[in-house]
Write an enzyme that holds these catalytic residues in place. Structure first.
Site, PDB file in Angstrom:
ATOM      1  CB  SER A   1       3.702  -4.494  -3.237  1.00 51.37           C
ATOM      2  OG  SER A   1       4.155  -3.843  -4.205  1.00 51.37           O
TER       3      SER A   1
ATOM      4  CE1 TYR B   1       7.481   0.086  -2.053  1.00 50.44           C
ATOM      5  CE2 TYR B   1       7.009  -1.452  -3.921  1.00 50.44           C
ATOM      6  CZ  TYR B   1       6.226  -0.913  -2.553  1.00 50.44           C
ATOM      7  OH  TYR B   1       4.725  -0.755  -2.392  1.00 50.44           O
TER       8      TYR B   1
HETATM    9  N1  LIG Z   1      -0.015   2.782  -3.666  1.00 51.28           N
HETATM   10  C1  LIG Z   1      -0.042   2.019  -4.233  1.00 51.28           C
HETATM   11  O1  LIG Z   1       0.476   1.670  -5.560  1.00 51.28           O
HETATM   12  C2  LIG Z   1       0.082   0.957  -3.219  1.00 51.28           C
HETATM   13  C3  LIG Z   1       0.839  -0.624  -4.184  1.00 51.28           C
HETATM   14  C4  LIG Z   1       1.475  -1.405  -3.406  1.00 51.28           C
HETATM   15  C5  LIG Z   1       1.540  -1.364  -1.968  1.00 51.28           C
HETATM   16  N2  LIG Z   1       1.482  -0.246  -1.457  1.00 51.28           N
HETATM   17  C6  LIG Z   1       2.301  -0.419   0.632  1.00 51.28           C
HETATM   18  O2  LIG Z   1       0.986  -0.004   0.779  1.00 51.28           O
HETATM   19  C7  LIG Z   1       1.390   0.952   1.887  1.00 51.28           C
HETATM   20  C8  LIG Z   1       0.329   2.221   2.201  1.00 51.28           C
HETATM   21  O3  LIG Z   1       1.029   2.837   0.678  1.00 51.28           O
HETATM   22  P1  LIG Z   1       0.456   4.399   0.267  1.00 51.28           P
HETATM   23  O4  LIG Z   1       0.161   4.051  -1.142  1.00 51.28           O
HETATM   24  O5  LIG Z   1      -1.321   4.600   1.182  1.00 51.28           O
HETATM   25  O6  LIG Z   1       1.029   5.591   1.103  1.00 51.28           O
HETATM   26  P2  LIG Z   1       1.037   6.986   1.477  1.00 51.28           P
HETATM   27  O7  LIG Z   1       2.616   7.777   1.113  1.00 51.28           O
HETATM   28  O8  LIG Z   1      -0.053   7.291   1.728  1.00 51.28           O
HETATM   29  O9  LIG Z   1       0.923   6.587   2.780  1.00 51.28           O
HETATM   30  C9  LIG Z   1       1.763   5.637   3.403  1.00 51.28           C
HETATM   31  C10 LIG Z   1       1.927   6.357   5.519  1.00 51.28           C
HETATM   32  O10 LIG Z   1       3.096   5.734   5.709  1.00 51.28           O
HETATM   33  C11 LIG Z   1       3.395   6.454   6.998  1.00 51.28           C
HETATM   34  N3  LIG Z   1       4.973   5.857   7.352  1.00 51.28           N
HETATM   35  C12 LIG Z   1       5.975   6.006   5.805  1.00 51.28           C
HETATM   36  N4  LIG Z   1       6.983   5.544   6.465  1.00 51.28           N
HETATM   37  C13 LIG Z   1       6.342   5.260   8.441  1.00 51.28           C
HETATM   38  C14 LIG Z   1       7.173   5.505   9.495  1.00 51.28           C
HETATM   39  N5  LIG Z   1       8.811   4.708   9.518  1.00 51.28           N
HETATM   40  N6  LIG Z   1       6.892   5.044  10.700  1.00 51.28           N
HETATM   41  C15 LIG Z   1       5.152   5.169  10.337  1.00 51.28           C
HETATM   42  N7  LIG Z   1       4.032   5.300   9.655  1.00 51.28           N
HETATM   43  C16 LIG Z   1       4.981   5.838   8.159  1.00 51.28           C
HETATM   44  C17 LIG Z   1       4.133   7.913   6.492  1.00 51.28           C
HETATM   45  O11 LIG Z   1       3.492   8.986   6.579  1.00 51.28           O
HETATM   46  C18 LIG Z   1       2.101   7.496   5.548  1.00 51.28           C
HETATM   47  O12 LIG Z   1       0.942   8.101   6.259  1.00 51.28           O
HETATM   48  C19 LIG Z   1       2.613   0.977   1.399  1.00 51.28           C
HETATM   49  O13 LIG Z   1       2.897  -0.212   2.575  1.00 51.28           O
HETATM   50  C20 LIG Z   1       3.259   0.906   0.378  1.00 51.28           C
HETATM   51  O14 LIG Z   1       4.412  -0.140  -0.291  1.00 51.28           O
HETATM   52  C21 LIG Z   1       1.073   0.586  -2.171  1.00 51.28           C
END
Ligand SMILES: NC(=O)c1ccc[n+]([C@@H]2O[C@H](COP(=O)([O-])OP(=O)(O)OC[C@H]3O[C@@H](n4cnc5c(N)ncnc54)[C@H](O)[C@@H]3O)[C@@H](O)[C@H]2O)c1
Length: 253
Positions: free
Chosen positions: A144, A157
């Site tokens: 991130s 985080y």
């Molecule tokens: N959306 C953003 O702005 C953003 C920015 C930077 C980084 N990220 C990172 O991107 C990645 C995906 O996030 P997203 O934004 O698509 O969120 P999201 O919540 O839409 O998707 C996350 C997925 O991870 C799954 N998950 C959670 N805990 C889990 C576990 N213990 N085992 C297996 N699966 C699990 C959830 O069920 C969900 O389907 C994450 O690592 C997040 O930190 C997101």
């Protein structure tokens, strides 16, 4: 478009957001895709979407915070598709939005177990298998912008995402001569369920979040997915140990 025909991609957290977009993009590029999550309905919906479009995918449940689950995910992938070429360690949680003094021990431990443990155990299982393949493999870990900069109200985080970059660079160096490339992607706010949770914490939050991004908008999961595919492309064979910032220009200033 780079072809991933005959390659097998395992994507954690693929039942939603960036993981789902990545699974769909790999399937469109010809890969056999393993969609993994703890959200069975979300994971199955991703598989259905891929299959309806003529792609190939299988759902396998894995809680990334559990080391045995991560090894089982790779074992089951090999049972279904025979190999693992690509691992995308994407599953993660956003945690509690609070200043450090107000964060709890439980929240901190859960953050480390899922966001750091998930990447560590995921890579261990993927690398053990990739070492048996002369072609090696490609791994992308999702960090991130909070893994590059501090994130007020998101201490655990931010710490977890800094750790993801440390694991990425170390694995890249350890396996550089075994044909295993390891990179990270660092997105800024990207439309997903996770970011919606942040938007919902206060009125006017979305505008505040948008304002810090020079492009004046959030990222789209599909845009992050394309960066992940590019990092995994065989044409990109010289790229390893990098943390690519997908941030609408934020860290350029
Ligand atoms: N959306 C953003 O702005 C953003 C920015 C930077 C980084 N990220 C990172 O991107 C990645 C995906 O996030 P997203 O934004 O698509 O969120 P999201 O919540 O839409 O998707 C996350 C997925 O991870 C799954 N998950 C959670 N805990 C889990 C576990 N213990 N085992 C297996 N699966 C699990 C959830 O069920 C969900 O389907 C994450 O690592 C997040 O930190 C997101």
């Amino acid at each position: 478009m780079t072809s991933f025909q005959n390659q097998v991609a395992v994507i954690t957290g693929a039942g939603s957001g960036i993981g789902r977009a990545t699974a769909i993009a790999f399937a469109q590029a010809g890969a056999n895709v393993v969609v993994s999550d703890i959200n069975d309905a979300g994971g199955q919906a991703t598989v259905d979407q891929i299959k309806q479009a003529g792609g190939e995918a299988t759902y396998i449940r894995c809680d990334v915070g559990n080391p045995a689950d991560n090894q089982a995910l790779i074992n089951q992938t090999i049972a279904v598709y025979g190999r693992v070429d690509i691992g995308v360690n994407n599953a993660g949680i956003g945690g509690t939005f609070a200043r450090m003094a107000d964060q709890t021990e439980d929240d901190f431990n859960q953050m480390m177990a899922i966001n750091v443990g998930g990447v560590f155990y995921g890579m261990q299982a993927q690398i053990r298998h990739m070492l048996t393949q002369p072609e090696g493999g490609k791994i992308v870990n999702i960090s991130s912008i909070a893994g590059i900069r501090g994130m007020p109200m998101g201490g655990p985080y931010s710490a977890s995402k800094h750790a993801v970059i440390g694991l990425t660079k170390t694995a890249a160096l350890e396996y550089v001569r075994q044909n295993i490339r390891v990179n990270a992607v660092c997105p800024v706010y990207t439309h997903s369920a996770m970011v919606q949770g942040l938007i919902d914490t206060a009125p006017g939050m979305e505008e505040k979040m948008r304002r810090i991004i020079p492009m004046g908008r959030f990222g789209q999961p599909e845009e992050i997915a394309q960066t992940i595919l590019w990092l995994c492309a065989n044409e990109n064979a010289f790229c390893t140990g990098q943390a690519i910032q997908m941030d609408g220009g934020l860290t350029a200033g």
